[in-house]
Design a protein around this motif. Sequence first.
Motif, short mmCIF file in Angstrom:
data_model
loop_
_atom_site.label_atom_id
_atom_site.label_comp_id
_atom_site.label_asym_id
_atom_site.label_seq_id
_atom_site.Cartn_x
_atom_site.Cartn_y
_atom_site.Cartn_z
N MET A 1 9.93 17.57 -3.93
CA MET A 1 10.10 16.29 -4.54
C MET A 1 11.50 15.71 -4.12
SD MET A 1 7.76 14.61 -6.03
CE MET A 1 6.26 14.84 -6.12
N ILE A 2 12.49 16.71 -4.16
CA ILE A 2 13.74 16.11 -3.67
C ILE A 2 13.85 15.80 -2.14
CG2 ILE A 2 16.01 16.73 -3.49
CD1 ILE A 2 15.96 18.23 -5.93
N PHE B 1 12.04 12.46 -1.87
CA PHE B 1 13.13 11.50 -2.34
C PHE B 1 14.09 11.16 -1.37
CE2 PHE B 1 16.49 10.26 -4.97
CZ PHE B 1 16.00 9.09 -5.53
N ILE C 1 10.79 4.65 -2.29
CA ILE C 1 10.76 5.07 -3.60
C ILE C 1 11.29 4.13 -4.57
CG2 ILE C 1 10.77 6.68 -5.34
CD1 ILE C 1 10.33 8.58 -3.10
N ILE C 2 12.29 3.79 -4.50
CA ILE C 2 12.86 2.87 -5.54
C ILE C 2 12.43 1.58 -5.65
CG2 ILE C 2 15.14 1.80 -6.09
CD1 ILE C 2 16.72 4.41 -5.43
N THR D 1 6.75 -2.04 -8.84
CA THR D 1 5.87 -1.89 -9.93
C THR D 1 6.09 -2.22 -11.31
OG1 THR D 1 6.66 0.38 -10.51
CG2 THR D 1 4.79 0.27 -8.93
N GLY D 2 7.52 -2.67 -11.38
CA GLY D 2 8.07 -3.11 -12.83
C GLY D 2 8.09 -4.56 -12.62
N LEU D 3 7.83 -5.32 -11.47
CA LEU D 3 8.11 -6.70 -11.54
C LEU D 3 7.14 -7.40 -12.45
CD1 LEU D 3 8.97 -7.59 -7.91
CD2 LEU D 3 10.32 -8.22 -10.33
N ILE E 1 9.07 1.40 -7.46
CA ILE E 1 9.36 1.71 -8.73
C ILE E 1 9.73 0.14 -9.16
CG2 ILE E 1 10.53 2.36 -10.79
CD1 ILE E 1 8.58 4.42 -9.46
N SER E 2 10.73 -0.44 -8.46
CA SER E 2 10.84 -1.97 -8.85
C SER E 2 9.82 -2.67 -8.63
CB SER E 2 12.36 -2.34 -8.08
OG SER E 2 12.30 -1.95 -6.81
N ARG F 1 13.94 7.62 0.02
CA ARG F 1 14.52 6.93 -1.15
C ARG F 1 14.35 5.72 -1.16
NH1 ARG F 1 19.53 5.14 -1.44
NH2 ARG F 1 19.84 5.54 0.73
N GLY G 1 0.82 -1.25 0.09
CA GLY G 1 -0.01 0.18 0.13
C GLY G 1 0.72 1.19 -0.05
#
Lengths: 301, 429, 282
Positions: free
Chosen positions: C260-261, C264, C271-272, C278-280, C275-276, C268, C201
């Motif tokens: 945003m920075i 991040f 977030i990374i 969501t990419g799976l 993304i990974s 960090r 979530g």
Amino acid sequence: MQGLRLRKYSPYERSRILFCYVMLLPIFALFFVLRIWPIIRTFWMSLFDWNLIGRNHSFIGLDNYAMLFQDPQFLLSMKNTFLYAGASVALCFVISLPIAMVLAKKMRFSPFYQAIYFLPFITPLVPMSVAWKWIYDPMYGILNYILSIFGMPSVGWLIYPNVAIWALIIMNVWKNLGYNIVLLMVGLRNISPVYYEAASIDGAYGWKKFQYITWPLLKPMILYVVVTSTINAFNVFTQVYVMTLGSQAAPGRAVRVLLYDIYENAFRYFRLGYASAEAVILTIIVIALTVVQFKYIKSEV
Amino acid sequence: MKRFLSISALVLVVLAVMVFPTFAKTINVWTGFPELEPYYKWAGDEFAKTHPGVQVEVLSTSLREFEQKLVTSIPTGTGPEIFDVGPYIAIKLIDAGLLPANPEDIDSYLKSGAWSQFSIDYVTIDGKTYGLPMMNGSRAALFYNKDMFVEAGLDPDKPPTTLTDLMEMARKLTKYDEAGNVVRSGLSLRISGGGSGLTEKFRFILNNAGADLIVPTANGKWKNGFNNAAGEEALRFYIDALYKYKVDAPEVRHDSDAFVTNVTAMFMRESWVIGEVIAKNPELNYGVAPMPAGERYETLAQPWSIYMSMDGAKSKEVREFMMFLTSAEAAPQLIELSGWIPEREFDYEYLVEETPQYEVFVNPPADLGFYTDPVIPAFDEVQTKVADELMAAFLNKDLVDNPEGIAKAIDDIADLVDSILKRNNAYGK
Amino acid sequence: MSKMTKDHSLGFLQRVLKHLALIIGSIIMVIPFVWMFTTAFKPEVEVLIWPPKLLPKAPTYQNFIDLFRQAPFFRYFMNSVLISGISTISILMISLVGGFIFSKYRFPGKNFLFTVLIVTAIVPFESYVIPLYTTMVKWGWINTYRGIIAPYLVMSFGIFLLRQHIGSTISDELMDAARIDGCSEFGILTRIVLPLSKSSGGALGIFAFTQAWIAFMWPLLLANKKEMFNMEIGLTMFQYRFSTNYSLLMAGSVISVVPMIIIFVVLRRQIIESISLTGLKG
């Protein structure tokens, strides 16, 4: 019909099914209004001469599509979009793969590098487009200054059509490099070390290992990265919009891309039907790309 | 996760309360000209003094968004009460029945003698008037830097009067670096930038060379008016300026910016540049001359009006503010804050005394002619799409000393213009 | 012994080269940020000098003061937070419920509905923006928060993500046990699924938040008044007004990038990871 079929379920199951429908109803209501209906209507509107102001919409069949393929602006925007997507995805991949392979191994500062390379991906597009416009400034921009250090002549980055598209591609590569790296790293780390050990025992080194283990096992992830990046690149709009705004050194036609052409036709010339036809073409391209991905992954795994 | 959700919901409610302040009576004013924002703000503050409780909100959007926002917000009542917009955009809205004709008080104010018959006719459509002509939207002239004239051995009181002179003087005024690149342009032309502005600037040369972008036909329709020798001459002027005589280059800074910062010697623009100079480089020693003549001796000059929305026209405050914006009382502020010249009749003597550069704009030479934008809905699309094609032509070095190439380029653009007119049912032979 | 040092130094050289290449790459990646930040603190005269200097000679805050005087950036920021916030909450709730139902229940029409979701996930939003826009015009939702937020209330991808997560973390036995204890289906959702879905979530939340934050074409079409602009549109219009005043523009860019920075830097890892994650699975 569904009511009939429900009879084969026990009362207990029926209450659960009811629960599902009750929970899904508001969700699908939203999906219907915000996604499904607009998608259907885009196809429908593309068959009309539909003006935003006018009250009458006349049905013209496939005329919009026939007109599109004779419209030099549309053809140019297609060419630019394909070039943009193809070049930025290819460049991004070629640069990110070696970086990902280095960073995926245990090494000092790996998370630090990863964060730096990833930073552009999470920063919003508008401020970065404004910043890049300033970097590309033909007279005072830092890029031309860097070139001049190496004795190269100034380039009107955003002025000449052939150059401006590459200026946008460079920015896109910079922006998405981190995304590619992170995903490829995930793919690389998922390759079990057992394979490499086995290969070492068989005497395989360097390139051979890459060729026979890394590449084939990484392929699904590579495909995923390439396809999502391509779809993303086809949806390029914000950068183009921001960089062409204003009267100074702004490329107009030079970087006309598909979404920009859609936007202009729909919301500047009010040709909603015509723009819908363009949108349908975009949809078809994206669906085709996705189908390729699914097919390929299925045959691979 | 539950706690996270409830906390964030609470934060959002607090934010929402902060973000939704309401005002008693707001008049929203939209403009496509960023430089008019200070004027509208001043006028709003001034107006509020006599109309307590009224607040004026100003929004300047890029011209590109302007139309779309107007067209969709006006029927739904979410748009501005007052806005300024070009005549060829207003005609689209009037055509679609989205703009009210002037109520009686505005109409009689317009006809009270403060406006010339020309201005009144320009805003009259089918016997009804629409909006109030606020400023002279595009009266352009030649700005030139006197110090650079002296430096180049030219007489600072004798600006170029013909297109031939213009190019010759520009050549003397241009500066190059060792590599032969332009570092200071002799004549700054508009050669890039999206949108119709590029075509509008091209018409300065095109028109005086003796051609028009589109011309009316006998049956009340339109067709291209530049597929001829004069049209080719205008394009050749640009090509020669860029590549043959190198008096300008794509890489250097352009427009008022360049003029104010001494990076160009001459350029053609409207009166607001005077305001820009006063604000950014008051020391600049410059003159303003009428457009150099070719076959014709004319300049673009069209009334630019402010309009009301349907709802706006019903409000007494809005109508009063319309009249205030175009009043004699506000006119000096319009000039001072934006540099634009009011369209209404006005005594400019004080202004010319103070800033002689205004002379050309307020007392143009008697023999100088004027042309206006044709008031047809398709004109915007014509100008915008021609701009794209022109830009490509300007960057095409192969057109130097290539009459066939130039004729071909002009021919292609003319075809494009006619095809746009055809699609919009505005084309005639 | 000598062989070992040789190997060692070779490895060392290789390592140094790797780091060198990575550092050069990193510099290229951050130059745009550095250039943006330093320009933001330059007075306007310093912007137009050649050769350009990276650092300002006379650093000034003036650009930031001018910035807030010229445009209501705080309001833009609040609008962005509001839009992204509501969007995130809505997507989280919908994805949780949808993911739960699609992973744990069987019901007639399930496959059909799921296919519909997949289609909406594939077709890009921008391609059906035209009819959505005419609908908003018809409803009078132009220039309203509800109009701007509406398309960001749902995300089919979120349902896929949580479906997968719930399917793999929550066993049917656990649910049956809860049912025996007298827990209703809805109770299972709030008492078992919700607490166990925190990690994915969170990842989805970050993704949804940034997605709405960078919204561009839609708010550009919908927002007519300054007070409705989000950061992205506010800055775009600002750049139109001050198209060549780069120090001021960079100050505006800094203002929009900094939040945003900060996010991040703080999040960090998450977030990374998001993304990974969501990419799976696409």
